[in-house]
Design an enzyme around this catalytic site. Structure first.
Site, PDB file in Angstrom:
ATOM      1  CB  VAL A 172     -17.480  -1.816  14.967  1.00 15.95           C
ATOM      2  CG1 VAL A 172     -16.839  -0.928  16.018  1.00 15.95           C
ATOM      3  CG2 VAL A 172     -17.807  -1.021  13.708  1.00 15.95           C
ATOM      4  CE1 TYR A 221       3.358  -3.867  11.712  1.00 16.29           C
ATOM      5  CE2 TYR A 221       2.069  -2.549  13.256  1.00 16.29           C
ATOM      6  CZ  TYR A 221       2.841  -2.642  12.105  1.00 16.29           C
ATOM      7  OH  TYR A 221       3.094  -1.512  11.362  1.00 16.29           O
ATOM      8  CG  ASP A 226       6.908  -6.258  -2.418  1.00 13.96           C
ATOM      9  OD1 ASP A 226       6.443  -5.224  -1.896  1.00 13.96           O
ATOM     10  OD2 ASP A 226       6.388  -7.392  -2.232  1.00 13.96           O
ATOM     11  CB  THR A 231       4.002   1.830  13.152  1.00 15.07           C
ATOM     12  OG1 THR A 231       2.716   1.996  13.736  1.00 15.07           O
ATOM     13  CG2 THR A 231       4.689   0.676  13.870  1.00 15.07           C
ATOM     14  CD  GLU A 242      -0.360  -0.506  15.472  1.00 16.22           C
ATOM     15  OE1 GLU A 242      -0.225  -1.596  16.044  1.00 16.22           O
ATOM     16  OE2 GLU A 242      -1.183  -0.321  14.567  1.00 16.22           O
ATOM     17  CG  HIS A 287      -8.505  -2.829  20.128  1.00 16.61           C
ATOM     18  ND1 HIS A 287      -9.818  -2.832  19.726  1.00 16.61           N
ATOM     19  CD2 HIS A 287      -7.861  -2.001  19.272  1.00 16.61           C
ATOM     20  CE1 HIS A 287      -9.952  -2.051  18.677  1.00 16.61           C
ATOM     21  NE2 HIS A 287      -8.772  -1.524  18.382  1.00 16.61           N
ATOM     22  CB  ILE A 330      14.050  -7.542   3.172  1.00 21.56           C
ATOM     23  CG1 ILE A 330      13.048  -8.096   4.199  1.00 21.56           C
ATOM     24  CG2 ILE A 330      13.400  -6.492   2.277  1.00 21.56           C
ATOM     25  CD1 ILE A 330      12.652  -7.095   5.267  1.00 21.56           C
ATOM     26  CG  PHE A 369      -1.558   1.210   1.651  1.00 19.64           C
ATOM     27  CD1 PHE A 369      -2.172   2.056   0.732  1.00 19.64           C
ATOM     28  CD2 PHE A 369      -1.578   1.566   3.010  1.00 19.64           C
ATOM     29  CE1 PHE A 369      -2.783   3.241   1.150  1.00 19.64           C
ATOM     30  CE2 PHE A 369      -2.182   2.735   3.432  1.00 19.64           C
ATOM     31  CZ  PHE A 369      -2.776   3.588   2.501  1.00 19.64           C
ATOM     32  CB  ILE A 370       2.804   3.045   2.605  1.00 16.32           C
ATOM     33  CG1 ILE A 370       1.621   2.913   3.570  1.00 16.32           C
ATOM     34  CG2 ILE A 370       3.418   4.432   2.726  1.00 16.32           C
ATOM     35  CD1 ILE A 370       1.998   2.991   5.044  1.00 16.32           C
ATOM     36  CB  SER A 422       7.877  -7.537  14.904  1.00 17.16           C
ATOM     37  OG  SER A 422       6.871  -6.885  14.144  1.00 17.16           O
ATOM     38  CE  LYS A 423       7.287  -1.289  11.237  1.00 15.71           C
ATOM     39  NZ  LYS A 423       7.769  -1.370   9.827  1.00 15.71           N
TER      40      LYS A 423
HETATM   41  P1  NAD Z   1       1.459  -3.642   3.244  1.00 15.41           P
HETATM   42  O1  NAD Z   1       1.186  -4.877   4.035  1.00 15.41           O
HETATM   43  O2  NAD Z   1       0.406  -3.079   2.366  1.00 15.41           O
HETATM   44  O3  NAD Z   1       2.757  -3.880   2.324  1.00 15.41           O
HETATM   45  C1  NAD Z   1       3.883  -4.566   2.752  1.00 15.41           C
HETATM   46  C2  NAD Z   1       4.721  -4.944   1.533  1.00 15.41           C
HETATM   47  O4  NAD Z   1       5.918  -5.595   1.984  1.00 15.41           O
HETATM   48  C3  NAD Z   1       4.022  -5.925   0.586  1.00 15.41           C
HETATM   49  O5  NAD Z   1       4.171  -5.503  -0.742  1.00 15.41           O
HETATM   50  C4  NAD Z   1       4.744  -7.234   0.819  1.00 15.41           C
HETATM   51  O6  NAD Z   1       4.768  -8.076  -0.323  1.00 15.41           O
HETATM   52  C5  NAD Z   1       6.136  -6.745   1.189  1.00 15.41           C
HETATM   53  N1  NAD Z   1       6.898  -7.726   1.984  1.00 15.41           N
HETATM   54  C6  NAD Z   1       6.459  -8.404   3.091  1.00 15.41           C
HETATM   55  N2  NAD Z   1       7.423  -9.228   3.529  1.00 15.41           N
HETATM   56  C7  NAD Z   1       8.509  -9.049   2.715  1.00 15.41           C
HETATM   57  C8  NAD Z   1       9.812  -9.599   2.668  1.00 15.41           C
HETATM   58  N3  NAD Z   1      10.203 -10.521   3.563  1.00 15.41           N
HETATM   59  N4  NAD Z   1      10.667  -9.176   1.704  1.00 15.41           N
HETATM   60  C9  NAD Z   1      10.277  -8.257   0.797  1.00 15.41           C
HETATM   61  N5  NAD Z   1       9.044  -7.701   0.777  1.00 15.41           N
HETATM   62  C10 NAD Z   1       8.158  -8.098   1.726  1.00 15.41           C
HETATM   63  O7  NAD Z   1       1.957  -2.571   4.310  1.00 15.41           O
HETATM   64  P2  NAD Z   1       1.753  -0.980   4.355  1.00 15.41           P
HETATM   65  O8  NAD Z   1       0.494  -0.682   5.042  1.00 15.41           O
HETATM   66  O9  NAD Z   1       2.022  -0.429   3.010  1.00 15.41           O
HETATM   67  O10 NAD Z   1       2.941  -0.579   5.350  1.00 15.41           O
HETATM   68  C11 NAD Z   1       4.245  -0.320   4.840  1.00 15.41           C
HETATM   69  C12 NAD Z   1       5.170   0.003   6.009  1.00 15.41           C
HETATM   70  O11 NAD Z   1       4.687   1.141   6.705  1.00 15.41           O
HETATM   71  C13 NAD Z   1       5.281  -1.109   7.053  1.00 15.41           C
HETATM   72  O12 NAD Z   1       6.623  -1.171   7.487  1.00 15.41           O
HETATM   73  C14 NAD Z   1       4.377  -0.650   8.188  1.00 15.41           C
HETATM   74  O13 NAD Z   1       4.823  -1.152   9.427  1.00 15.41           O
HETATM   75  C15 NAD Z   1       4.541   0.859   8.094  1.00 15.41           C
HETATM   76  N6  NAD Z   1       3.385   1.654   8.574  1.00 15.41           N
HETATM   77  C16 NAD Z   1       2.140   1.415   8.079  1.00 15.41           C
HETATM   78  C17 NAD Z   1       1.063   2.217   8.498  1.00 15.41           C
HETATM   79  C18 NAD Z   1      -0.341   2.002   7.964  1.00 15.41           C
HETATM   80  O14 NAD Z   1      -1.266   2.650   8.431  1.00 15.41           O
HETATM   81  N7  NAD Z   1      -0.558   1.131   6.985  1.00 15.41           N
HETATM   82  C19 NAD Z   1       1.283   3.229   9.427  1.00 15.41           C
HETATM   83  C20 NAD Z   1       2.579   3.441   9.924  1.00 15.41           C
HETATM   84  C21 NAD Z   1       3.620   2.643   9.460  1.00 15.41           C
HETATM   85  O1  TDX Z   2     -12.573  -5.240  11.014  1.00 14.62           O
HETATM   86  C1  TDX Z   2     -12.055  -4.371  11.729  1.00 14.62           C
HETATM   87  N1  TDX Z   2     -12.792  -3.761  12.717  1.00 14.62           N
HETATM   88  C2  TDX Z   2     -12.286  -2.837  13.576  1.00 14.62           C
HETATM   89  O2  TDX Z   2     -13.001  -2.317  14.447  1.00 14.62           O
HETATM   90  C3  TDX Z   2     -10.672  -3.974  11.604  1.00 14.62           C
HETATM   91  C4  TDX Z   2      -9.805  -4.599  10.544  1.00 14.62           C
HETATM   92  C5  TDX Z   2     -10.169  -3.021  12.474  1.00 14.62           C
HETATM   93  N2  TDX Z   2     -10.938  -2.487  13.425  1.00 14.62           N
HETATM   94  C6  TDX Z   2     -10.371  -1.460  14.355  1.00 14.62           C
HETATM   95  C7  TDX Z   2      -9.066  -1.848  15.014  1.00 14.62           C
HETATM   96  C8  TDX Z   2      -8.338  -0.530  15.140  1.00 14.62           C
HETATM   97  O3  TDX Z   2      -8.746   0.146  16.332  1.00 14.62           O
HETATM   98  O4  TDX Z   2     -10.053  -0.322  13.533  1.00 14.62           O
HETATM   99  C9  TDX Z   2      -8.822   0.276  13.947  1.00 14.62           C
HETATM  100  C10 TDX Z   2      -7.852   0.250  12.774  1.00 14.62           C
HETATM  101  O5  TDX Z   2      -7.504  -1.087  12.555  1.00 14.62           O
HETATM  102  P1  TDX Z   2      -6.447  -1.529  11.427  1.00 14.62           P
HETATM  103  O6  TDX Z   2      -6.877  -0.995  10.101  1.00 14.62           O
HETATM  104  O7  TDX Z   2      -6.223  -2.997  11.553  1.00 14.62           O
HETATM  105  O8  TDX Z   2      -5.160  -0.679  11.845  1.00 14.62           O
HETATM  106  P2  TDX Z   2      -4.300  -0.617  13.195  1.00 14.62           P
HETATM  107  O9  TDX Z   2      -4.401  -1.851  13.987  1.00 14.62           O
HETATM  108  O10 TDX Z   2      -4.623   0.678  13.873  1.00 14.62           O
HETATM  109  O11 TDX Z   2      -2.810  -0.551  12.548  1.00 14.62           O
HETATM  110  C11 TDX Z   2      -2.556   0.278  11.388  1.00 14.62           C
HETATM  111  O12 TDX Z   2      -1.922   1.469  11.756  1.00 14.62           O
HETATM  112  C12 TDX Z   2      -0.596   1.413  12.211  1.00 14.62           C
HETATM  113  C13 TDX Z   2      -1.705  -0.469  10.371  1.00 14.62           C
HETATM  114  O13 TDX Z   2      -2.329  -1.686  10.027  1.00 14.62           O
HETATM  115  C14 TDX Z   2      -0.322  -0.700  10.878  1.00 14.62           C
HETATM  116  O14 TDX Z   2       0.495  -1.307   9.874  1.00 14.62           O
HETATM  117  C15 TDX Z   2       0.277   0.602  11.267  1.00 14.62           C
HETATM  118  O15 TDX Z   2       1.536   0.412  11.857  1.00 14.62           O
END
Ligand code: NAD
Ligand code: TDX
Length: 346
Positions: free
Chosen positions: A205, A149, A32, A124, A126, A275, A59, A11-12, A152-153
């Protein structure tokens, strides 16, 4: 500059690859593994760009990483690759340790060996744990991760810190709040709710829906990460956030209303164990030191996101009918951990 993006098919990462190719003159190599979350459709149209190369790989594959850093003469690494979903980390933490901790450590070692000039660890909020009703996370907030999760981060962040402190290797850590926008995998709250609502399915929810998240449009996160890569101070941490807190239930109601669906679709399900109640980021440092500010307000960002999921229905339908369906059925189906709690409607 030659930039290695890890996790650029997620995604990001895919939003970041697009940003770099459209707004910088840099060359981008995307490493990736294409796990369930990686999707080359997120990068459609970039295949023929001479400044872009995709490599499928892990990686944690030291030889491959070493080869890429050498062949491509990499100057900077922006490290997005991770297992990213909290719920999955409750079901099976091992892969989180392997990718997020060990994978990061291997990247760090190889990057240091290759004398890469800049390493941005995309982390993150988190890692800071959970807030009560008041206060915000600053860069000085102690780490107190609660889920596998988050743990690990946090571990990866500490490994990055150690490479700076011990070896002077130029690592910078960013810690961002919840992102939303195009190409987000539909296991995450916002795309899951949009897709379920469009299919008139239950909107699960967790708990009482009073948990608070701080939402930031993905493009604003990518701009912040890019700024940190170019201008951030090695060894530092930069928080990134949207100043945009919302209770989950209010957010889901807003989405339902935007989509013109019935709020009766909302259903309370068993809470996520451990949670975190509330996340809120103090982003003062990146704003004052690097001049970053979010450009997309939540209302227009959410409109853009809803429009994208409406216009790209085949993108998420394909995911939801594929391998992801068995995860969804296992987690949210009858007998699953998130099967309806029977607590009823809001
Ligand atoms: P995502 O799950 O959408 O994407 C993760 C990508 O990493 C995927 O393309 C996957 O194929 C790749 N990947 C996984 N394991 C791998 C490996 N061993 N080697 C190579 N590639 C691998 O995640 P995202 O939501 O885009 O998050 C990206 C980064 O940002 C993560 O490090 C996450 O912790 C951080 N982050 C996400 C959020 C959020 O809200 N989504 C917020 C803060 C930080
Ligand atoms: O079905 C659902 N119902 C629900 O109530 C899901 C999937 C989530 N939730 C709640 C849990 C959280 O309070 O919504 C909130 C957001 O949940 P997620 O989308 O799973 O995100 P969160 O757990 O907050 O983590 C996200 O933000 C920080 C990303 O997935 C992480 O990768 C990032 O580090």
């Amino acid at each position: 500059m030659n930039i290695l993006i890890t996790g650029g098919a997620g995604f990001i990462g895919s939003n970041h690859v697009r940003l770099l190719l459209s707004e910088s003159g840099d060359r981008v190599v995307n490493l990736d593994l294409l796990t369930y979350a990686g999707n080359l459709e997120n990068l459609a149209g970039l295949e023929d760009d001479p400044r872009y190369r995709f490599v499928r790989g892990d990686i944690g594959d030291r030889d491959l990483v070493r080869q890429i850093l050498k062949d491509e003469n990499i100057d900077a690494i922006v490290h997005f690759a991770a297992e990213s979903h909290v719920d999955r980390s409750l079901e099976g933490p091992e892969v989180f340790v392997r990718t997020n901790i060990l994978g990061t450590e291997i990247l760090l070692e190889e990057a240091r060996r290759a004398e890469v000039d800049r390493f941005v660890m995309v982390s993150t909020d988190e890692v800071y744990g959970s807030l009560g009703d008041h206060g915000m996370f600053t860069e000085k907030t102690p780490l107190a991760p609660n889920s596998p999760y988050a743990a690990s981060k946090a571990s990866a962040d500490l490994m990055c810190r150690s490479f700076y402190k011990t070896f002077g290797f130029p690592v910078i850590i960013t810690r961002c709040s919840n992102n939303y926008g195009p190409f987000q995998f539909p296991e995450k709250l916002i795309p899951l709710m949009i897709a379920n609502a469009l299919e008139e399915k239950q909107l699960p929810v967790y708990g009482d829906g009073m948990n608070v998240r701080d939402w930031l449009f993905v493009g604003d996160h990518c701009r912040a990460v890019d700024l940190v890569m170019r201008k951030g101070r090695p060894g530092d941490v930069y928080n990134i956030g949207g100043c945009n807190e919302m209770k989950n239930l209010e957010l889901v109601q807003l989405l339902v209303d935007k989509l013109g669906k019935s709020r009766d679709l909302i259903s309370f399900v068993t809470d996520r164990p451990g949670h975190d109640l509330r996340y809120a980021i103090d982003a003062e440092k990146i704003m004052t030191e690097l001049g970053w500010a979010p450009t997309v307000d939540f209302s227009s960002g959410l409109d853009q996101t809803v429009s994208w999921y409406l216009e790209n229905r085949q993108w998420w339908e394909k995911i939801r009918t594929g391998e992801y369906k068995s995860y969804y059925d296992k987690m949210y189906g009858r007998g699953g951990r998130l099967g309806s709690s029977g607590k009823g409607k809001p």
